[in-house]
Design an enzyme around this catalytic site. Structure first.
Site, PDB file in Angstrom:
ATOM      1  N   ASP A 105     -37.757 -44.713  25.871  1.00 47.43           N
ATOM      2  CA  ASP A 105     -36.982 -44.546  27.097  1.00 47.43           C
ATOM      3  C   ASP A 105     -35.732 -43.716  26.778  1.00 47.43           C
ATOM      4  OD1 ASP A 105     -36.601 -45.571  30.031  1.00 47.43           O
ATOM      5  OD2 ASP A 105     -34.742 -46.193  29.059  1.00 47.43           O
ATOM      6  N   HIS A 303     -44.664 -48.620  31.360  1.00 46.61           N
ATOM      7  CA  HIS A 303     -43.492 -48.006  30.737  1.00 46.61           C
ATOM      8  C   HIS A 303     -43.099 -48.642  29.410  1.00 46.61           C
ATOM      9  CE1 HIS A 303     -39.647 -45.972  30.436  1.00 46.61           C
ATOM     10  NE2 HIS A 303     -39.027 -47.127  30.348  1.00 46.61           N
TER      11      HIS A 303
END
Length: 329
Positions: A105, A303
């Site tokens: 991320d 994610h």
């Protein structure tokens, strides 16, 4: 894979803003693990023992603004060049000259820019979730403001100090549970549902999060660990990274379009929106990542790559690490 006998060791080491808290396990070549939002060192709880068992010194940090690391008040302190300086300081504090850097991320952006800006320290880079995209194009805040039509993109929503904090901090645990669920493969909103990455006029992000289900990868105990840290620190340090995006764009002007040339690895989740939004960046890897060893899109993964698919992620990392040229003495 055998479980290493070495324990997890918590340390505070000096860094430009004061201190960085890190957790290390194992011995061997240094592998620095950099988390994203809204996480902490604990996001790498599965990779620490796996990397240690494979013969590496695995070190997961609390990024500046998180956990027990320093939390400067000035948003300027969260620009990527400052976080790269923190990463270099950790390598030096551990008595090492070089490291492999791995990020997820926002941590992926920190890792790729660390490799770009300090190739003398970071000899290889692995990026999870967010592909490398060289600096270029319009100012980021202008791009984000143009997204979504009448709705507001979450990065724009995070810009005003105190606004997102007012949504999150009254119930940190509940907000985190919803955010993790919204971006996880097994709990994300279905096709046609309002996007959790946008808010309607006067709305909140949370009202679009799943409220009735928890991702399979996240136990109550694990959620408690994440929530306890943010309940103690508040959210401003974590959100400050978003508030520095234009400063990054200014700071990185000298690197406009620059490739990262070290050996690299990319791992993404098939159902992660970043893979769709940044498809052009992935297509450009032959130019932007000329040292790319391999790129993997994990089927049915969202994610939170290293937490949703810990065994696959650890295997891909250790296979890639084992094929790297040895660190120079």
């Amino acid at each position: 894979m055998p479980v290493p006998t070495s324990p997890l060791v918590h340390r505070l080491v000096p860094a430009p803003a004061g201190r960085v808290h890190l957790v290390e396990q194992g011995s061997g070549p240094l592998v620095l693990l950099v988390h994203g939002f809204p996480e902490g060192w604990y996001a790498w709880r599965h990779q620490l023992p796996a990397l240690a068992a494979a013969g590496y010194r695995a070190v997961a940090v609390d990024v500046r603004g998180y956990g027990r690391s320093s939390r400067p008040a000035d948003p300027d302190a969260y620009r990527v060049r400052e976080l790269v300086d923190d990463a270099v300081a950790v390598v030096e504090a551990l008595g090492e000259r070089t490291a492999v850097v791995v990020g997820h991320d926002w941590g992926s952006s920190v890792a790729s820019n660390a490799a770009l800006m300090r190739p003398d320290v970071f000899r290889a880079v692995a990026m999870l979730g967010v592909p490398y995209a060289p600096r270029g194009g319009p100012r980021p805040s202008t791009v984000f403001a143009s997204m979504g039509g009448d709705e507001e993109f979450y990065v724009s929503y995070f810009q005003e100090p105190g606004r997102a904090e007012a949504e999150i901090e009254p119930d940190v645990r509940g907000w985190l549970a919803g955010f993790y669920a919204a971006l996880s493969a097994d709990t994300m909103p279905g096709p046609g549902a309002p996007s959790p990455y946008f808010t309607g006029p006067g709305g909140t992000l949370r009202e679009r999060f799943p409220a009735d289900r928890r991702p399979a990868w996240l136990t109550d105990t694990e959620l408690d660990v994440f929530a306890a840290e943010f309940e103690r620190t508040g959210m401003s340090g974590a959100l400050a990274r978003y508030r520095a995006v234009d400063r990054d764009w200014e700071d990185l002007a000298a690197y406009d379009g620059a490739p990262v040339t070290q050996p690299s690895l990319f791992i993404g989740g098939e159902l992660d929106a970043s893979i769709t939004w940044m498809a052009d960046a992935i297509d450009a890897f032959p130019v932007t990542l000329p040292g790319l060893v391999s790129s993997h899109i994990l089927e049915g993964c969202g994610h939170w790559v290293q937490q949703e698919r810990p065994e696959d992620t650890s295997r891909l990392l250790t296979d890639w690490l084992s094929a790297l040229p040895p660190a120079a003495c």
